[in-house]
Design a protein around this motif. Structure first.
Motif, mmCIF file in Angstrom:
data_model
loop_
_atom_site.group_PDB
_atom_site.id
_atom_site.type_symbol
_atom_site.label_atom_id
_atom_site.label_comp_id
_atom_site.label_asym_id
_atom_site.label_seq_id
_atom_site.Cartn_x
_atom_site.Cartn_y
_atom_site.Cartn_z
ATOM 1 N N PRO A 1 0.991 8.380 2.217
ATOM 2 C CA PRO A 1 0.270 9.547 1.719
ATOM 3 C C PRO A 1 1.137 10.405 0.788
ATOM 4 O O PRO A 1 0.660 10.984 -0.155
ATOM 5 N N THR B 1 -9.834 -1.095 -6.469
ATOM 6 C CA THR B 1 -10.133 0.088 -5.665
ATOM 7 C C THR B 1 -10.226 1.357 -6.499
ATOM 8 O O THR B 1 -10.152 2.456 -5.961
ATOM 9 N N GLY C 1 -12.107 1.449 -1.155
ATOM 10 C CA GLY C 1 -11.014 2.408 -1.178
ATOM 11 C C GLY C 1 -9.896 1.958 -0.276
ATOM 12 O O GLY C 1 -10.112 1.240 0.704
ATOM 13 N N GLY C 2 -8.670 2.378 -0.609
ATOM 14 C CA GLY C 2 -7.529 1.992 0.213
ATOM 15 C C GLY C 2 -7.364 0.497 0.189
ATOM 16 O O GLY C 2 -6.976 -0.092 -0.805
ATOM 17 N N SER D 1 0.866 -1.166 0.000
ATOM 18 C CA SER D 1 0.000 0.000 0.000
ATOM 19 C C SER D 1 0.909 1.224 0.000
ATOM 20 O O SER D 1 2.105 1.115 0.239
ATOM 21 N N ASP E 1 -8.974 7.520 -3.318
ATOM 22 C CA ASP E 1 -8.446 6.415 -2.508
ATOM 23 C C ASP E 1 -8.232 5.165 -3.364
ATOM 24 O O ASP E 1 -8.735 4.083 -3.058
ATOM 25 N N SER E 2 -7.445 5.319 -4.436
ATOM 26 C CA SER E 2 -7.375 4.277 -5.464
ATOM 27 C C SER E 2 -5.973 3.713 -5.660
ATOM 28 O O SER E 2 -5.611 3.310 -6.766
#
Length: 570
Positions: free
Chosen positions: A145, A194, A264-265, A142, A226-227
């Motif tokens: 930010p 997502t 999302g996420g 993942s 959030d992809s």
């Protein structure tokens, strides 16, 4: 731990731990068909999300690995033990590189890879470590930010290790590139994930006008928020190549992605995935969009009847489904565990993909009955939201996206190809896998993905490459009662075509005896075979009396032992 059997379920992003309703039913009224479906499922004829969320589903027609093959759709292969029903849970989340990838580092890596591809000083072992990353987690990456900023373009199109391994530049050349732009090839693939960052300069021209998000209270077209995971998967397939901007090349950047967002996420649900499948089905039927393949880089260790039927309906519409086999290094055929779905549904349009390193070593889930093929799954350059790029440490999610990319190349090479031909070329045409320091890493094909190769290898250049593997029963030894029917399913293909199987003798092993019967394999679409000409052959044998005997049948060099046990209550 096995999933519970109440409530709804959430799918993990590689987290841890009809074709027909019988041909005869087509001759009767719709009400009769509905009665038939309700008798087998306890739900309406067309699976609905509402029915799913109530924890519904068909009673199992076979337990995990049982000797009797599930009947053709609309019945269901899910066992009671592995039926979906857990409450909402998050997708599995791993760790990507914790700091931005610097422009100079990627530029240097690209130059070293260019030297490698030209046969210069760098060797493959060196290339495998050009872009360092932290220790791999057992789940997908993942993104932090502060995703990495735009970097300099990689000097050589197709220069990352994964694209060199696949032979994509040779595949592009076979399609006429650079004289003929890949963008002239009209190929659509769908991604259930997502979402995709539509603003990314390397993706905004590669997203089809049809898009849908089911992640919010109401369906809409916002697939960008959030992809991160979906953006990364899309970039592996369609990131605009050789454009002097970002430096990530998609395997088939001339294709376009139909995005369907389920969360999302790191969050998504089976209910939303079903909504996506139903939406894609309508897109095919009403908008006449030809979808080459659906990429499923996620899943769960539970089986859902409505999902299986939805995938079967898409099979009827000519759609291939490429699914990640799950992470964590474990045997997907293990009788004590539930396998990873949707990769493990016994449908011939579903390909289960695991990840491999630059040396061809299988790193994640394996299984010679349920995991079909390996593809690049570590240190994969990907795009990130907000115009960035980074490196994905590892997982079967990116591996699945690589297979989807080569499927798009195959459709670009020959638009008239069927999903069956594309599936068979993907499975039969690559070099063998390796196990590294692990004792086993068996796959259905024993192969890893290759787009173009020499000596008959490569999906776009396949010649003389074959695969023969029993798919069902999963076990090496099964127990059956007199009068029960044992059904064998065997994948037998040579490049794009089915390869006819010879008869197989059934021998009495204990007490020692001779040949008692011969199996004749069919691939004609008549039960128990589901799809004519797909390369999955079936044969059936009724177990004789008396109990206490053991029989054996050898197909593709593997012997299935059938132990006859007393009937229940005797």
């Amino acid at each position: 731990m096995l999933p519970s059997v109440a409530g709804s379920v959430t799918l993990w992003l590689d987290g841890q731990g009809t074709q027909r309703c019988w041909r005869a039913l087509r001759l009767v009224a719709f009400v009769a068909a509905t009665v038939c479906l309700r008798a087998s499922d306890g739900q309406a004829a067309s699976p609905t999300v509402g029915g799913l969320e109530k924890g519904g589903g068909a009673p199992p027609t076979a337990t995990v690995g049982l000797v009797i093959l599930p009947s053709p759709t609309p019945t269901c292969s899910c066992s009671a033990a592995c039926r979906c029903g857990a409450a909402e849970e998050p997708y599995g989340v791993g760790t990507l590189r914790s700091f931005p990838l610097r422009s100079a580092e990627l530029e240097s890596a690209g130059r070293r890879l260019e030297a490698l591809s030209a046969g210069k000083a760098a060797d493959f072992a060196d290339a495998a470590t050009l872009i360092s990353c932290p220790e791999m987690d057992s789940t997908d990456g993942s993104w932090p930010p502060d995703a990495s900023p735009l970097a300099l373009t990689t000097p050589l199109p197709g220069g990352s290790w994964n694209l060199i391994e696949l032979g994509v530049r040779e595949a592009w050349a076979a399609l006429g590139w650079p004289s003929v732009p890949l963008e002239r090839r009209s190929v659509y693939i769908a991604m259930i994930d997502t979402g995709i960052d539509l603003s990314h300069p390397d993706l905004h021209d590669r997203v089809a006008p049809w898009r849908r998000s089911f992640a919010g209270p109401e369906p809409d077209a916002d697939v960008s928020a959030d992809s991160a995971h979906g953006t990364a998967m899309a970039s592996i397939v369609v990131a605009s190549g050789n454009n002097g901007a970002i430096g990530i090349d998609g395997i088939m950047w001339g294709a376009q992605v139909i995005a369907c967002k389920i969360g999302g996420g790191s969050n998504g649900t089976l209910a939303n995935a079903l909504r996506c499948l139903e939406w894609l089905e309508r897109l095919i039927d009403h908008d006449h969009v030809r979808i080459a393949a659906i990429n499923f880089s996620f899943g769960a260790e539970c089986c859902d009847c409505a999902m299986e039927r939805a995938l079967a309906r898409l099979r009827d519409r000519g759609v291939l489904v490429v699914a990640s086999a799950g992470n964590g290094r474990k045997d997907a055929d293990s009788p004590g565990d539930c396998p990873f779905y949707p990769a493990s549904y016994p449908l011939s349009n579903v390909i289960a993909v695991t990840g491999a390193d630059p040396y061809g070593n299988v790193l994640f889930r394996y299984g010679k009955r349920r995991v079909h093929v390996a593809a690049p799954g570590v240190q994969i350059p990907v795009l990130t939201p907000a115009g960035g790029r980074s490196v994905m440490p590892g997982g079967s999610s990116p591996a699945a996206a690589h297979v989807t990319g080569v499927a798009a190349l195959l459709y670009a090479q020959e638009p008239a190809r069927s999903w069956i031909q594309v599936r068979n070329l993907l499975l039969s045409s690559g070099p063998g896998v390796r196990c590294g320091d692990q004792p086993t890493c068996a796959l259905v094909t024993g192969r890893r993905l290759r787009a173009w190769g020499t000596g008959g290898l490569g999906a776009l250049s396949c010649s003389g490459q074959s695969v023969v593997r029993r798919l069902l029963p999963v076990e090496e030894e099964i127990r059956s009662q007199p009068g029960q029917t044992v059904v064998l399913r065997v994948l037998s293909i040579e490049c794009a075509r089915p390869r006819v199987l010879p008869r197989a003798a059934i021998r009495q092993l204990s007490p020692a005896g001779g040949i008692v019967a011969e199996l004749v394999f069919h691939d004609d679409g008549r039960s128990p075979d589901e799809v004519a000409g797909d390369g999955e052959f079936h044969a059936a044998w009724e177990v004789p009396t008396p109990p206490g005997r053991t029989y054996g049948v050898t197909v593709g060099g593997e012997t299935l032992e059938i132990v006859v046990v007393p009937a229940s209550g005797t």
